[in-house]
Design an enzyme around this catalytic site. Structure first.
Site, PDB file in Angstrom:
ATOM      1  N   GLN A 222     -65.453  67.191 -41.254  1.00  0.00           N
ATOM      2  CA  GLN A 222     -66.500  66.601 -40.694  1.00  0.00           C
ATOM      3  C   GLN A 222     -67.860  67.523 -40.442  1.00  0.00           C
ATOM      4  OE1 GLN A 222     -66.645  65.008 -36.726  1.00  0.00           O
ATOM      5  NE2 GLN A 222     -67.978  63.215 -37.280  1.00  0.00           N
TER       6      GLN A 222
ATOM      7  N   SER B 265     -72.088  68.369 -36.775  1.00  0.00           N
ATOM      8  CA  SER B 265     -72.828  69.184 -35.589  1.00  0.00           C
ATOM      9  C   SER B 265     -73.497  70.484 -36.165  1.00  0.00           C
ATOM     10  CB  SER B 265     -71.676  69.592 -34.437  1.00  0.00           C
ATOM     11  OG  SER B 265     -71.236  68.445 -33.850  1.00  0.00           O
TER      12      SER B 265
ATOM     13  N   SER C 192     -63.888  71.076 -37.314  1.00  0.00           N
ATOM     14  CA  SER C 192     -62.432  71.165 -37.034  1.00  0.00           C
ATOM     15  C   SER C 192     -61.694  71.264 -38.715  1.00  0.00           C
ATOM     16  CB  SER C 192     -61.742  70.037 -36.443  1.00  0.00           C
ATOM     17  OG  SER C 192     -62.430  69.950 -35.138  1.00  0.00           O
TER      18      SER C 192
ATOM     19  N   GLU D 268     -64.457  57.984 -34.450  1.00  0.00           N
ATOM     20  CA  GLU D 268     -64.239  59.349 -34.032  1.00  0.00           C
ATOM     21  C   GLU D 268     -63.733  59.291 -32.681  1.00  0.00           C
ATOM     22  OE1 GLU D 268     -66.158  63.644 -33.803  1.00  0.00           O
ATOM     23  OE2 GLU D 268     -67.606  62.010 -33.460  1.00  0.00           O
TER      24      GLU D 268
ATOM     25  N   GLU E  44     -71.143  63.961 -20.905  1.00  0.00           N
ATOM     26  CA  GLU E  44     -72.626  63.441 -20.507  1.00  0.00           C
ATOM     27  C   GLU E  44     -73.097  62.383 -21.274  1.00  0.00           C
ATOM     28  OE1 GLU E  44     -71.279  67.227 -18.481  1.00  0.00           O
ATOM     29  OE2 GLU E  44     -71.524  66.547 -20.709  1.00  0.00           O
TER      30      GLU E  44
END
Length: 385
Positions: free
Chosen positions: A113, A116, A148, A231, A364
């Site tokens: 993926q 990020s 990952s 996910e 968060e």
């Protein structure tokens, strides 16, 4: 109304096993199982399924497991199975599904993926990787991080900005990137555990055919939301038996090592066991919704619970073991072929669990999602919209 029943599917598995040897060629067996519609039974016919109700999937899996049939190594390809596949099924073209779903399910092609970035983790829509149209291709330049198993992957789901002139959630497009394409460079990121399960990926002039675009140009954020919801279920909602996962390790340790027991730890184990069982049942229900094509924000709650439980239980295991719990098996940097949380030491589990509250959406951010989209509380002010 589907005419599929548990007995009928067990009969289909039995008929399949009469003509396919589970102890023979592994990949050939899995390909044949996919073609028979006994892979994802709730997927459409021709795409590994029979359009059966999703709650019948465990019936088929159990029948194959009882016969000693090989699995598709789901831990090695969790991103492909848990995130890419449902996204392709919902947003991909028929040609894309037929090209990618079969080798994805059989495990012949692993996925990663590319979402990020160094400056766009929790704020994913702030990504800076660019894709510029050049004829029938897109040319991609940028950097991704915390990827990952990128060192094992053949394909990647990729988000890139295709229109920097519009508000940030609108100028993003979703692609599938071949990780063997020139310009793709994968570098290991050594973690607290000592190994490099994660990577950073540099994209320099990488050409991605427009045929590998998923969804419309500029609509990547809408496609990505499907991936993100799946996910969180893939990370926190994996199917487990009772006392599966880390709570089972601690419960077994408590039973087998009576000399380690204290009254305070007994109470803590009871609390953790009850919370783990409640989370397991909630995840089971949520997986059925996802299989039916209804992933929702509730996945954020499952993933948040998974992270907190893993950290709590791994800490409890180390405390229960005392000085023995501080031993780590291996600090040599290596790049695993598949994650293995349960087969390592208590110290490894304790260290690796620290990342559970970051990966797949920070705790968060997930609390904000739950507050706004599940509980209906007023949204936080956002100056970037």
């Amino acid at each position: 109304m589907s005419d599929h029943t548990a007995d009928r599917l067990r009969g289909l598995v039995a008929a399949f096993l009469r003509t396919h040897d589970p102890g023979g060629d592994r990949v050939g067996f899995l390909r044949a199982r996919f073609d028979a519609g006994l892979a994802w039974v709730h997927y459409p016919t021709g795409l590994g399924g029979l359009a059966a109700p999703p709650h019948l999937q465990p019936v088929v899996d159990a029948a194959f497991a009882e016969a000693g049939a090989p699995d598709n190594r789901p831990r090695r390809n969790s991103i492909g199975l848990g995130m890419a596949a449902p996204t392709l099924l919902r947003h991909g073209t028929d040609a894309q599904c037929r090209r990618w779903l079969r080798p994805l399910w059989t495990g012949e092609e692993a996925w990663c993926q590319l979402f990020s970035e160094p400056d766009a983790g929790s704020d994913l829509a702030g990504l800076r990787t660019r894709a510029a149209r050049d004829g029938d291709d897109w040319v991609v330049d940028g950097q991704k991080v915390w990827t990952s198993m990128a060192h094992e992957a053949r394909w990647a789901i990729l988000l890139a900005r295709t229109d920097p002139a519009v508000p940030k959630h609108h100028g993003i497009t979703y692609f599938v990137c071949d990780m063997t394409t020139p310009g793709v460079q994968v570098r290991p990121l050594r973690q607290l555990t000592g190994e490099a399960e994660f990577n950073e990926v540099f994209l320099t002039g990488v050409r991605v055919p427009d045929a590998q675009r998923v969804g419309a140009e500029g609509q990547g954020w809408q496609v990505a939301r499907t991936t993100l919801m799946n996910e969180r279920v893939a990370i926190g909602g994996r199917p487990l038996p009772r006392e599966g996962g880390m709570v089972g390790l601690v419960a077994r340790l408590w039973r087998e090592r009576p000399e380690l027991r204290t009254a305070g730890l007994h109470e803590e184990i009871l609390h953790s066991w009850v919370r783990a069982e409640a989370a397991r049942l909630a995840a089971l229900r949520l997986r059925q919704l996802v299989a039916a094509g209804q992933p929702g924000p509730e996945g954020s709650a499952v993933k948040l619970s998974f992270a907190e439980l893993n950290q709590r239980i791994s800490g409890l295991e180390v405390e229960l073991l005392g000085a023995q719990g501080l031993r780590h098996d291996d600090w040599v940097m290596h790049r695993p072929t598949e994650p293995d949380l349960l087969g390592r030491t208590a110290t490894y589990r304790y260290l690796r669990a620290r990342g559970n509250s970051i990966e797949g959406g920070t705790s968060e951010i997930l609390r904000t999602v739950i507050a706004e989209r599940v509980l209906g509380l007023p949204a936080e002010p956002r100056v970037d919209r």
